[in-house]
Scaffold this motif. Sequence first.
Motif, PDB file in Angstrom:
ATOM      1  N   PRO A 132       0.891  -1.323  -0.006  1.00 39.23           N
ATOM      2  CA  PRO A 132       0.102   0.242   0.035  1.00 39.23           C
ATOM      3  C   PRO A 132       0.756   1.050   0.180  1.00 39.23           C
ATOM      4  O   PRO A 132       0.291   2.081  -0.169  1.00 39.23           O
ATOM      5  N   GLU A 133       2.048   1.367   0.318  1.00 40.18           N
ATOM      6  CA  GLU A 133       2.987   2.524   0.290  1.00 40.18           C
ATOM      7  C   GLU A 133       3.112   2.978  -1.196  1.00 40.18           C
ATOM      8  O   GLU A 133       3.615   4.124  -1.240  1.00 40.18           O
ATOM      9  N   TYR A 134       3.061   2.177  -2.106  1.00 35.55           N
ATOM     10  CA  TYR A 134       2.856   2.350  -3.602  1.00 35.55           C
ATOM     11  C   TYR A 134       1.762   3.197  -3.852  1.00 35.55           C
ATOM     12  O   TYR A 134       0.680   2.564  -4.050  1.00 35.55           O
ATOM     13  N   ASP A 135       1.726   4.374  -3.689  1.00 33.95           N
ATOM     14  CA  ASP A 135       0.563   5.384  -4.054  1.00 33.95           C
ATOM     15  C   ASP A 135       0.690   5.995  -5.562  1.00 33.95           C
ATOM     16  O   ASP A 135       0.085   7.112  -5.510  1.00 33.95           O
ATOM     17  N   PHE A 136       1.178   5.418  -6.626  1.00 35.51           N
ATOM     18  CA  PHE A 136       1.408   6.284  -7.765  1.00 35.51           C
ATOM     19  C   PHE A 136       0.967   5.187  -8.911  1.00 35.51           C
ATOM     20  O   PHE A 136       1.126   3.847  -8.774  1.00 35.51           O
ATOM     21  N   GLY A 137       0.505   5.648 -10.015  1.00 35.17           N
ATOM     22  CA  GLY A 137       0.190   5.051 -11.240  1.00 35.17           C
ATOM     23  C   GLY A 137       0.033   3.712 -10.873  1.00 35.17           C
ATOM     24  O   GLY A 137      -1.095   2.911 -10.396  1.00 35.17           O
ATOM     25  N   ASP A 138       0.640   2.780 -11.651  1.00 37.23           N
ATOM     26  CA  ASP A 138       0.569   1.237 -11.760  1.00 37.23           C
ATOM     27  C   ASP A 138       1.970   0.668 -11.094  1.00 37.23           C
ATOM     28  O   ASP A 138       3.086   0.641 -11.918  1.00 37.23           O
ATOM     29  N   PRO A 139       2.062   0.268  -9.878  1.00 37.83           N
ATOM     30  CA  PRO A 139       3.306  -0.001  -9.395  1.00 37.83           C
ATOM     31  C   PRO A 139       3.682  -1.602  -9.878  1.00 37.83           C
ATOM     32  O   PRO A 139       4.830  -1.660  -9.846  1.00 37.83           O
ATOM     33  N   HIS A 140       2.866  -2.201 -10.304  1.00 33.66           N
ATOM     34  CA  HIS A 140       3.148  -3.601 -10.915  1.00 33.66           C
ATOM     35  C   HIS A 140       3.912  -3.314 -12.189  1.00 33.66           C
ATOM     36  O   HIS A 140       5.118  -4.002 -12.182  1.00 33.66           O
ATOM     37  N   ALA A 141       3.464  -2.326 -12.979  1.00 36.17           N
ATOM     38  CA  ALA A 141       4.302  -2.146 -14.161  1.00 36.17           C
ATOM     39  C   ALA A 141       5.737  -1.352 -13.850  1.00 36.17           C
ATOM     40  O   ALA A 141       6.515  -1.682 -14.521  1.00 36.17           O
ATOM     41  N   TYR A 142       5.540  -0.630 -12.884  1.00 31.90           N
ATOM     42  CA  TYR A 142       6.980   0.164 -12.559  1.00 31.90           C
ATOM     43  C   TYR A 142       7.712  -0.728 -12.002  1.00 31.90           C
ATOM     44  O   TYR A 142       8.955  -0.918 -12.303  1.00 31.90           O
ATOM     45  N   LEU A 143       7.511  -1.670 -11.165  1.00 32.92           N
ATOM     46  CA  LEU A 143       8.425  -2.891 -10.460  1.00 32.92           C
ATOM     47  C   LEU A 143       8.930  -3.643 -11.944  1.00 32.92           C
ATOM     48  O   LEU A 143      10.071  -4.159 -11.583  1.00 32.92           O
ATOM     49  N   LEU A 144       8.024  -4.247 -12.553  1.00 33.38           N
ATOM     50  CA  LEU A 144       8.473  -4.968 -13.564  1.00 33.38           C
ATOM     51  C   LEU A 144       9.424  -4.301 -14.616  1.00 33.38           C
ATOM     52  O   LEU A 144      10.565  -4.716 -14.658  1.00 33.38           O
ATOM     53  N   GLY A 145       9.337  -3.017 -14.653  1.00 33.19           N
ATOM     54  CA  GLY A 145      10.300  -2.063 -15.407  1.00 33.19           C
ATOM     55  C   GLY A 145      11.808  -2.101 -14.616  1.00 33.19           C
ATOM     56  O   GLY A 145      12.840  -2.299 -15.488  1.00 33.19           O
ATOM     57  N   ARG A 146      11.871  -1.772 -13.592  1.00 31.94           N
ATOM     58  CA  ARG A 146      12.956  -1.833 -12.810  1.00 31.94           C
ATOM     59  C   ARG A 146      13.883  -3.068 -12.869  1.00 31.94           C
ATOM     60  O   ARG A 146      14.996  -3.275 -12.850  1.00 31.94           O
ATOM     61  N   TYR A 147      13.096  -4.161 -12.647  1.00 32.90           N
ATOM     62  CA  TYR A 147      13.623  -5.590 -12.861  1.00 32.90           C
ATOM     63  C   TYR A 147      14.182  -5.887 -14.077  1.00 32.90           C
ATOM     64  O   TYR A 147      15.364  -6.463 -14.481  1.00 32.90           O
ATOM     65  N   ILE A 148      13.321  -5.360 -15.125  1.00 31.05           N
ATOM     66  CA  ILE A 148      13.883  -5.517 -16.691  1.00 31.05           C
ATOM     67  C   ILE A 148      15.322  -4.766 -16.847  1.00 31.05           C
ATOM     68  O   ILE A 148      16.092  -5.142 -17.645  1.00 31.05           O
ATOM     69  N   GLU A 149      15.151  -3.458 -16.232  1.00 31.59           N
ATOM     70  CA  GLU A 149      16.642  -2.717 -16.132  1.00 31.59           C
ATOM     71  C   GLU A 149      17.568  -3.489 -15.707  1.00 31.59           C
ATOM     72  O   GLU A 149      18.653  -3.351 -16.018  1.00 31.59           O
TER      73      GLU A 149
END
Length: 224
Positions: free
Chosen positions: A113-130
């Motif tokens: 719940p601390e992720y209070d922005f946009g789409d945290p799922h897509a964001y985290l996937l993006g970081r792991y892809i990086e």
Amino acid sequence: MVAEKKIPRRLYKYRAFSNLTLESLVADQLWYADPSTFNDPLDTRPSLNIDLDVQQLENVLRRLVENRVRSAMSAAAKTIRYQGPKTLDHIERHSHRRAEQLIADVAYNATNPEYDFGDPHAYLLGRYIEEELLRQYEKGIISLAVRATCPLMWSHYGEQHNGICIGYSVPAHVANEIHLINYGGSRLVDASDVAKMLDDDEIARKRVDSAAPHRPEGTTGLPP
């Protein structure tokens, strides 16, 4: 990185005069640094532009992880001469399991719940892809200069004009592996290009390569 068409016959390394410098000269060796150790944390680090949906991002991450784990395990198996059908099957199952576990972990962490922005799922996937891209392009880099008379280089790397500048001849067979540093280049990588690269799209691969630290191991960067 943009390939330099005219490679000088000699390139230069500015160094402080030290025991380490003497040792490298005596041993005729050069040190290729890990890009992750650079002073600028953004230097050679790609930034992913998330232009795919979550399911597509998961597929990209899955394939990157599977390829990495499969490659590492295959190399280890080859070293100990384990290459039978059972070994290959184990490698495939373990690679898939590792990828699926990571994807499940990302999905779970995205519910924080601390992720209070946009789409945290897509964001985290993006970081792991990086992170996977960085692992894929993990190569040593050495930067050399095209001139031995640059005051700025003497100041920054030549011990305030008290060090030395070493000239290295460029063998013809490595000239094509030397690249000009592009200081104004973009670090932005489209997730869709990563997906296309995984499908052997060479044009997409070149676009990804231009933003990631992809230089063949043992190659050199040239400050202009």
